[in-house]
Design an enzyme around this catalytic site. Sequence first.
Site, PDB file in Angstrom:
ATOM      1  N   TYR A  56       0.994  -1.130  -0.071  1.00  0.00           N
ATOM      2  CA  TYR A  56       0.216   0.128  -0.159  1.00  0.00           C
ATOM      3  C   TYR A  56       0.849   1.222  -0.222  1.00  0.00           C
ATOM      4  CZ  TYR A  56       0.629   1.489   5.315  1.00  0.00           C
ATOM      5  OH  TYR A  56       1.055   1.462   5.829  1.00  0.00           O
ATOM      6  N   LYS A 103       5.926  -1.644   1.956  1.00  0.00           N
ATOM      7  CA  LYS A 103       4.889  -1.110   2.823  1.00  0.00           C
ATOM      8  C   LYS A 103       4.170  -2.435   2.472  1.00  0.00           C
ATOM      9  CE  LYS A 103       3.367   3.547   3.313  1.00  0.00           C
ATOM     10  NZ  LYS A 103       3.260   3.673   5.128  1.00  0.00           N
ATOM     11  N   LEU A 129      10.710   1.266   6.805  1.00  0.00           N
ATOM     12  CA  LEU A 129      10.461   2.170   6.030  1.00  0.00           C
ATOM     13  C   LEU A 129      10.722   3.288   5.640  1.00  0.00           C
ATOM     14  CD1 LEU A 129       7.291   1.681   4.472  1.00  0.00           C
ATOM     15  CD2 LEU A 129       6.455   3.378   5.710  1.00  0.00           C
ATOM     16  N   GLU A 174      11.801   2.864  14.410  1.00  0.00           N
ATOM     17  CA  GLU A 174      11.231   4.184  14.572  1.00  0.00           C
ATOM     18  C   GLU A 174      10.218   3.669  15.236  1.00  0.00           C
ATOM     19  OE1 GLU A 174       9.545   2.483  10.176  1.00  0.00           O
ATOM     20  OE2 GLU A 174       9.222   0.789  10.376  1.00  0.00           O
TER      21      GLU A 174
END
Length: 292
Positions: A32, A146, A202, A178
């Site tokens: 996505y 992702k 990411l 993260e």
Amino acid sequence: MAIVYLNGDFLPADQAMISPLDRGFIFGDGVYEVIPVYNGHLFRIHEHLRRLDDSLAGVRIPPPYDHQRWRAMLHELVKRNQGQNQSLYIQITRGVAQRDHAFPESINPTVFAMSSELKPLPQTIREAGISAITTEDIRWQCCHLKTIALLPNILLRQQALDQGAAEAILLRNGEATEGAASNLFIVREGKLITPPKGPRLLPGITRDLIVELGNRHGLPVLEAPITAAELAHADEIWLTSSTKEIMPVTQLDGQMVGNGRPGPLWQQMIRLYQDYKAHYTEDGQPGTATAG
Ligand code: PLP
């Protein structure tokens, strides 16, 4: 009723139907993207579409559209949903097939997109910041992709919420990587630091823009590992994402970060970020990569 896009058609959300045999539903087999729209412009669209290509290649789903077609479809979706500021969500799954782990032969990916209202960061967060917790990262080893299989991220975020915090900052081998749905920056002795890209995080579009803005405006950013101890003693902590932009963290694991207020570098960077947004056009700015 919001208008969504599904496999070539624009239609009201409650009329969009997907088979229960879709591999997105059965296996979480898909990827996505989330793209903010400001004043009708698809923000950092080239960068988002490049990351989408990387995610598709990483899970071996053939790209259903080229960049020109993505942009045309997304602009149409923005137009049909009205509103200058929107958050676009694109999801591509491997498609519909009898349940079997092996890739099915000759199926078409399912392509879905929707829009929701993009609200500015509440004033309370700008003034007081947010609380975060640290916790062990329980995700897999391909966090640079992702993918839609977000169960670990959901559990981690909920763990933070259950403890009265807004986000979980994830630790792997003693290093902070993260957030559950955000990238991490710290300020230490006047220096801005963010963990280097790699499979543990990411490659955030907002992260990259902050690095770019920092370098352009004399606030150089160091891309280096951040240990749990460095995080605990940081002067400032920020969490970044396309929809929340740059959130100052003012409490970590119940302890004050710095003086407990959003810090001076955050104030400076959020101004640079808002200024960049205000001048952004999809055809690029001086010094901005625009290759599609
Ligand atoms: N890291 C994770 C795990 C995310 O889910 C997100 C965004 O949702 C980010 C980082 C931030 O990425 P971006 O700035 O591209 O929105």
